[in-house]
Structure formats: C-alpha cells, structure tokens
Design a protein around this motif. Structure first.
Motif, PDB file in Angstrom:
ATOM      1  N   VAL A   1       0.886  -1.118  -0.088  1.00 31.94           N
ATOM      2  CA  VAL A   1      -0.042  -0.227   0.060  1.00 31.94           C
ATOM      3  C   VAL A   1       1.054   1.316  -0.126  1.00 31.94           C
ATOM      4  N   ASP A   2       0.273   2.423  -0.365  1.00 25.92           N
ATOM      5  CA  ASP A   2       0.888   3.708  -0.176  1.00 25.92           C
ATOM      6  C   ASP A   2       0.952   3.931   1.105  1.00 25.92           C
ATOM      7  N   ARG A   3       1.494   4.768   1.552  1.00 26.46           N
ATOM      8  CA  ARG A   3       1.963   5.386   2.840  1.00 26.46           C
ATOM      9  C   ARG A   3       0.512   5.881   3.412  1.00 26.46           C
ATOM     10  N   ALA A   4      -0.307   6.649   2.863  1.00 25.52           N
ATOM     11  CA  ALA A   4      -1.598   6.939   3.156  1.00 25.52           C
ATOM     12  C   ALA A   4      -2.458   6.035   3.865  1.00 25.52           C
ATOM     13  N   TYR A   5      -2.344   4.562   3.444  1.00 26.58           N
ATOM     14  CA  TYR A   5      -3.119   3.459   3.882  1.00 26.58           C
ATOM     15  C   TYR A   5      -2.473   2.679   5.023  1.00 26.58           C
ATOM     16  N   LEU A   6      -1.487   3.171   5.695  1.00 30.77           N
ATOM     17  CA  LEU A   6      -0.911   2.702   6.822  1.00 30.77           C
ATOM     18  C   LEU A   6      -1.899   2.889   8.032  1.00 30.77           C
ATOM     19  N   MET A   7      -3.005   2.229   8.242  1.00 27.64           N
ATOM     20  CA  MET A   7      -3.799   2.368   9.618  1.00 27.64           C
ATOM     21  C   MET A   7      -3.847   1.088  10.049  1.00 27.64           C
ATOM     22  N   GLY A   8      -3.931   1.054  11.386  1.00 27.76           N
ATOM     23  CA  GLY A   8      -3.914   0.035  12.330  1.00 27.76           C
ATOM     24  C   GLY A   8      -2.523  -0.621  12.272  1.00 27.76           C
ATOM     25  N   PRO A   9      -2.529  -2.150  12.318  1.00 28.87           N
ATOM     26  CA  PRO A   9      -1.293  -2.712  12.217  1.00 28.87           C
ATOM     27  C   PRO A   9      -0.487  -2.665  10.898  1.00 28.87           C
ATOM     28  N   ALA A  10       0.627  -2.145  10.728  1.00 28.24           N
ATOM     29  CA  ALA A  10       1.286  -1.984   9.558  1.00 28.24           C
ATOM     30  C   ALA A  10       2.698  -1.991   9.567  1.00 28.24           C
ATOM     31  N   LEU A  11       3.525  -2.088   8.485  1.00 29.21           N
ATOM     32  CA  LEU A  11       4.851  -1.889   8.396  1.00 29.21           C
ATOM     33  C   LEU A  11       5.039  -0.985   7.490  1.00 29.21           C
ATOM     34  N   TYR A  12       6.054   0.030   7.692  1.00 26.86           N
ATOM     35  CA  TYR A  12       6.649   1.036   6.726  1.00 26.86           C
ATOM     36  C   TYR A  12       7.969   0.677   6.778  1.00 26.86           C
ATOM     37  N   TYR A  13       8.656   0.794   5.563  1.00 26.67           N
ATOM     38  CA  TYR A  13      10.048   0.764   5.123  1.00 26.67           C
ATOM     39  C   TYR A  13      10.280   1.877   4.484  1.00 26.67           C
ATOM     40  N   GLY A  14      11.190   3.073   4.846  1.00 26.73           N
ATOM     41  CA  GLY A  14      11.512   4.152   4.137  1.00 26.73           C
ATOM     42  C   GLY A  14      12.436   5.074   4.634  1.00 26.73           C
ATOM     43  N   PRO A  15      12.471   6.250   4.217  1.00 27.59           N
ATOM     44  CA  PRO A  15      13.361   7.178   4.644  1.00 27.59           C
ATOM     45  C   PRO A  15      12.910   8.029   5.769  1.00 27.59           C
TER      46      PRO A  15
ATOM     47  N   ALA B   1       9.615   8.603  10.924  1.00 25.19           N
ATOM     48  CA  ALA B   1       8.587   9.459  11.898  1.00 25.19           C
ATOM     49  C   ALA B   1       7.426   9.768  11.380  1.00 25.19           C
ATOM     50  N   ALA B   2       7.266   9.893  10.147  1.00 24.13           N
ATOM     51  CA  ALA B   2       5.964  10.349   9.357  1.00 24.13           C
ATOM     52  C   ALA B   2       4.857   9.479   9.520  1.00 24.13           C
ATOM     53  N   VAL B   3       5.109   8.116   9.939  1.00 29.17           N
ATOM     54  CA  VAL B   3       3.930   7.469   9.805  1.00 29.17           C
ATOM     55  C   VAL B   3       3.968   6.662  11.445  1.00 29.17           C
ATOM     56  N   ALA B   4       4.844   7.210  12.177  1.00 27.19           N
ATOM     57  CA  ALA B   4       4.776   6.476  13.607  1.00 27.19           C
ATOM     58  C   ALA B   4       3.522   6.534  14.038  1.00 27.19           C
ATOM     59  N   GLY B   5       3.088   5.419  14.672  1.00 25.95           N
ATOM     60  CA  GLY B   5       1.906   5.388  15.260  1.00 25.95           C
ATOM     61  C   GLY B   5       1.870   4.129  16.350  1.00 25.95           C
ATOM     62  N   PRO B   6       0.856   3.951  16.935  1.00 23.51           N
ATOM     63  CA  PRO B   6       1.177   2.949  18.134  1.00 23.51           C
ATOM     64  C   PRO B   6       1.190   1.615  17.439  1.00 23.51           C
ATOM     65  N   HIS B   7       0.496   1.275  16.296  1.00 25.25           N
ATOM     66  CA  HIS B   7       0.477  -0.032  15.675  1.00 25.25           C
ATOM     67  C   HIS B   7       1.331  -0.302  14.429  1.00 25.25           C
ATOM     68  N   THR B   8       2.022   0.968  14.119  1.00 26.63           N
ATOM     69  CA  THR B   8       2.902   0.641  12.887  1.00 26.63           C
ATOM     70  C   THR B   8       4.218   0.392  13.143  1.00 26.63           C
ATOM     71  N   VAL B   9       4.834  -0.657  12.825  1.00 27.02           N
ATOM     72  CA  VAL B   9       6.282  -0.600  12.732  1.00 27.02           C
ATOM     73  C   VAL B   9       7.090   0.035  11.539  1.00 27.02           C
ATOM     74  N   ALA B  10       7.960   1.128  12.080  1.00 21.01           N
ATOM     75  CA  ALA B  10       8.754   1.775  10.964  1.00 21.01           C
ATOM     76  C   ALA B  10      10.140   1.518  11.034  1.00 21.01           C
ATOM     77  N   VAL B  11      10.579   1.176   9.781  1.00 20.53           N
ATOM     78  CA  VAL B  11      12.017   0.776   9.969  1.00 20.53           C
ATOM     79  C   VAL B  11      12.284   1.778   8.677  1.00 20.53           C
ATOM     80  N   ARG B  12      13.752   2.342   9.125  1.00 20.05           N
ATOM     81  CA  ARG B  12      14.371   3.489   8.436  1.00 20.05           C
ATOM     82  C   ARG B  12      14.941   2.907   7.347  1.00 20.05           C
ATOM     83  N   LEU B  13      15.019   3.078   6.113  1.00 19.61           N
ATOM     84  CA  LEU B  13      15.603   2.841   5.250  1.00 19.61           C
ATOM     85  C   LEU B  13      17.130   3.657   5.224  1.00 19.61           C
ATOM     86  N   ASP B  14      18.302   3.153   5.221  1.00 22.88           N
ATOM     87  CA  ASP B  14      19.461   3.849   5.527  1.00 22.88           C
ATOM     88  C   ASP B  14      19.744   4.411   4.054  1.00 22.88           C
TER      89      ASP B  14
END
Length: 128
Positions: A39-53, A56-69
C-alpha cells in the motif's frame, strides 16, 4: 488451512532497490504466518509496516517503521562485496547480532535481512 494474516506494508525506496526490500519483507512475514499487502503510506492504518526514509512521518502505536539507510540502495547497486570491517554489533535481550546497515538505534533491518536471505555475500564474492 487458516488464512494468513495480511499486513499492510509500504516500501518507499528507489525503484532498483524496492524489489529487494519487498523480497525480504515477504520472507520475514512468511515465517510469522503473514503476508504483505503493498500500500501507499496514506493507507497505513492499524497494524502495518513502513520501510523508507521517513519513519517518523508514519509513527503510530500499531505501525512498525523501519528506516531505510540512505547508503543501502547504493551498496546493492554497486554489487561490491561487503567489507567485513564495516560490521557493527548490537545486543538485544542478551544476544549479539551483526548490524550491516544503518546505525545503532536506527538499524536498517530489512537491508540486513535481504543480504542474508539472498546470499548476497556469495553473489559478490570472488570466484573460487
């Protein structure tokens, strides 16, 4: 057979590197009985995973966010062997792990997973 958990996942990475990241995420989730729904970033609601630069822009209580070095895509594009002296070590719950990408506290775990799962060290090593 139970249906796998479907986890919304967003990968924001350069086009040449994004398939590598998706491969690693899919393999990691499979071990947990889950599969990604890209999905695109806008659809990260509830449990989700974000991987990118911008984790902090998608930080939420149920989103795991991993920074792309920022150096990760260039490393894989170069197809150069990984310099063993670049390995740093992190400790989690009494276990030591090699950190290949990112910095301590901002580990690029997806890149490390791709490195090991794909056998990258064998692909870029000298011929025997």
């Amino acid at each position: 057979m139970p249906q796998p958990l479907v986890l919304p996942c967003c990968v924001e990475a350069p086009p040449a590197y994004a398939p590598k990241a998706c491969y690693a995420i899919r393999a990691l989730l499979r071990g947990l009985g889950a599969e990604p729904r890209w999905v695109d970033r806008a659809y990260l609601m509830g449990p989700a995973l974000y991987y990118g630069p911008e984790p902090a822009a998608v930080a939420g209580p149920h989103t795991v966010a991993v920074r792309l070095d920022e150096a990760t895509p260039a490393f894989f594009a170069s197809e150069e062997p990984y310099a063993a002296e670049s390995v740093r070590w992190i400790e989690r719950e009494g276990e030591r792990y090699p950190l290949l990408f990112g910095d301590v506290g901002e580990e690029d775990l997806i890149a490390s997973a791709f490195f090991w799962l794909s056998g990258w060290q064998e692909h870029t090593g000298p011929a025997r």
